[in-house]
Design an enzyme around this catalytic site. Structure first.
Site, PDB file in Angstrom:
ATOM      1  N   ASP A  75       0.828  -1.212   0.000  1.00 47.09           N
ATOM      2  CA  ASP A  75       0.000   0.000   0.000  1.00 47.09           C
ATOM      3  C   ASP A  75       0.861   1.262   0.000  1.00 47.09           C
ATOM      4  O   ASP A  75       2.024   1.228   0.356  1.00 47.09           O
ATOM      5  CB  ASP A  75      -0.859   0.050   1.276  1.00 47.09           C
ATOM      6  CG  ASP A  75      -1.957  -0.987   1.267  1.00 47.09           C
ATOM      7  OD1 ASP A  75      -2.254  -1.539   0.191  1.00 47.09           O
ATOM      8  OD2 ASP A  75      -2.516  -1.245   2.345  1.00 47.09           O
ATOM      9  N   TYR A 122       5.591  -9.713   7.753  1.00 47.27           N
ATOM     10  CA  TYR A 122       5.477  -8.265   7.916  1.00 47.27           C
ATOM     11  C   TYR A 122       5.829  -7.893   9.341  1.00 47.27           C
ATOM     12  O   TYR A 122       5.578  -8.666  10.281  1.00 47.27           O
ATOM     13  CB  TYR A 122       4.043  -7.783   7.638  1.00 47.27           C
ATOM     14  CG  TYR A 122       3.714  -7.645   6.173  1.00 47.27           C
ATOM     15  CD1 TYR A 122       3.957  -6.458   5.490  1.00 47.27           C
ATOM     16  CD2 TYR A 122       3.155  -8.709   5.468  1.00 47.27           C
ATOM     17  CE1 TYR A 122       3.643  -6.331   4.138  1.00 47.27           C
ATOM     18  CE2 TYR A 122       2.852  -8.594   4.125  1.00 47.27           C
ATOM     19  CZ  TYR A 122       3.100  -7.396   3.466  1.00 47.27           C
ATOM     20  OH  TYR A 122       2.793  -7.269   2.139  1.00 47.27           O
TER      21      TYR A 122
END
Lengths: 250, 250
Positions: free
Chosen positions: A55, A116
Site C-alpha cells: 500500500d 510483515y
C-alpha cells in the site's frame, strides 16, 4: 545467447513518497523506480515482477522482485548489480542483493511465506526519528494481552473478515505461521508471517490487537470474530506508516 | 507573581531541514521553531537559551534549552508542557521533558559534560532508513583500531588542532571523559563526552578515527598530532548527518 534468464532482487524502500509498489499512471511507485534503474543500468527496458503489492506509505526491509532478461546477456557481474542499480535509484530505494535464477522462478507464485513487521511508537511524545516510520500511539499498550490475542490467529483460518471491503479475492483462507508482539522500551513490535495476506489484512490484525489492549475486544472472542467473517467485528485498519514487508521466503 | 522563573526543556530534533540550533535571519533554525511554539503555547514571546549551537544537518536526541518566564505565571502544568508544545512544533522537533528551575539555572554555563553520538552506516549498500541520519561509509572500518585511537584522546588536552579554521575561541583545552567505538552489525557507533567541544571538534575526531582505520594515520601518532595543534595533521571533517547531541549532564 546467455542462459541467465531472471535476476532476483531484494529491495528495501522507505514507502513514504510512493503510492505503493505497483506501477500506476500519474503516481510515483517503487516498481517504476526499479524499472527505470534497470533500464539505466542495463541499457534496455525489462519487465520487473514483484512478490506482492504494498500500500501507499508502506515500507519494505526486504521486498523481492525479479527482472526478466529473456535471452539477453547480462553485462554486469551479479555481485555488482546492487551497487550499479543504487547509483540510479532514488535515495529511498536500495537494492540489497541480486541473484541469478532460471526462467522457472516466479517472485509471487513461488513464495512459501512472507513476514510483515508493524512498528508502534507507544508514547504520548512523538519520536522525531520515526515520523512516517511508525504508528505513534499515545496510550500505553498491553503487549502481553495483545500477544495472547495474536496466538488465536495462528494456523489456517478463513480471514474474510480481515480484508478491506472492495477486494475481490475468491479464496480467503490463509495460514498464519507465527504472530508475535514484543516491547522494546517505547516500541511495540509486531511480526506476522503467513503464506499470503488479504488486502489490508496485517493492518486490520494490528488494529484488532490494539482494540484488545483497549478492552474494546475481548481476547476470548477472537475465534468467534474470525468465524463471523464480518469485517465489522474486527478492529480498525492501523495506518500504513508502521508497516514493513520484512521477509520473503521461497 | 509566580516564583517559577525558568523552564528546562529536553528537545529532540531531526536536524536535516534546519540550519542548526541558533536563530539566523533567512534560515530555518530549531531555536526559532521552539521560540514560536513557546509563544503559541504560552501566549507570549519568551527568550529561549540553548546548551550549545549545533551545525546545519546535525541532530539531537536530547538537546537542552531553557525558557525564561521572568516573573510571569506559567499557565500550563509542567508535565503537560511537552504535550502542549508538541502540538505547535513541526514534526521534526519534539519536547521530551520539561522541568521548572529557579533563575540561577543556565543551560550553557551549568553543563558538566555533553555527549555526542556519531552513527556510521558501514556498508557499500545504503540503508534507506538512515538517509540524512548516518554517514554512509562503504569500506569496512576497523572498529577495534578506531577504539585504540580514541583512547589516546581521553583526558585533558589542548584540542587546537581539532577545530575548524575560522573559530576564534581563546581557550582550546577540553577534557574528554570517554570516547568509545563499537560495532552493531553494519553500524559503527561512536560516543564521545567532554566538558565542552570546539567548533567541528567531534566531526574532526571522527574523521581522524576513520583515517586511522584506513591506515592513513598511525594509532601511535595520535599524541603527536594532538601536541602539534595543527588542523592539517588531524583527519577530515566527517559530515554532519551522522552526528547527534545525545546527552547533556548538569
Amino acid at each position: 545467447m546467455g542462459d541467465i534468464l531472471k535476476c532476483k532482487l531484494i529491495v528495501s524502500y522507505d514507502g513514504t513518497e510512493y503510492s505503493g509498489w505497483q506501477v500506476q499512471t500519474n503516481a510515483p511507485t517503487v516498481q517504476k523506480a526499479v524499472q527505470d534503474a534497470v533500464e539505466s543500468s542495463f541499457g534496455k527496458r525489462y519487465s520487473v515482477t514483484g512478490c506482492s503489492r504494498t500500500d501507499s506509505g508502506v515500507h519494505a526491509k526486504a521486498f523481492c522482485c525479479a527482472v526478466d532478461f529473456k535471452d539477453d546477456n547480462v553485462s554486469i557481474p551479479v555481485d555488482k548489480i546492487p551497487i550499479v542499480m543504487n547509483r540510479y535509484l532514488p535515495v529511498d530505494v536500495s537494492v540489497l542483493n541480486a541473484e541469478f535464477k532460471d526462467d522457472s522462478f516466479h517472485p509471487r507464485y513461488d513464495v512459501v511465506y512472507k513476514e510483515y513487521e508493524y512498528l508502534i511508537w507507544n508514547s504520548p511524545i512523538r519520536n522525531v526519528f520515526l515520523n512516517n516510520r511508525a504508528f505513534c500511539y499515545p496510550k500505553t499498550l498491553d503487549e502481553k494481552l495483545m500477544s495472547d490475542a495474536a496466538d488465536y490467529f495462528v494456523g489456517k483460518h478463513d480471514f474474510a473478515g480481515f480484508m478491506s471491503v472492495g477486494s475481490s479475492v475468491e479464496d480467503t483462507v490463509r495460514e498464519i505461521k507465527y504472530f508475535t508482539v514484543r516491547r522494546e522500551g517505547d516500541r511495540v513490535i509486531i511480526n506476522v508471517a503467513a503464506d499470503g495476506f488479504l488486502y489490508n489484512m496485517v493492518r486490520i490484525l494490528v488494529g484488532t490487537l490494539i482494540e484488545v489492549s483497549e478492552r474494546k475486544i475481548a481476547v476470548g472472542d477472537i475465534p468467534e470474530i474470525i468465524a463471523s467473517k464480518n469485517r465489522k467485528n474486527a478492529g480498525f485498519t492501523a495506518p500504513p506508516e508502521g508497516l514493513y514487508l520484512s521477509k520473503v521466503v521461497y
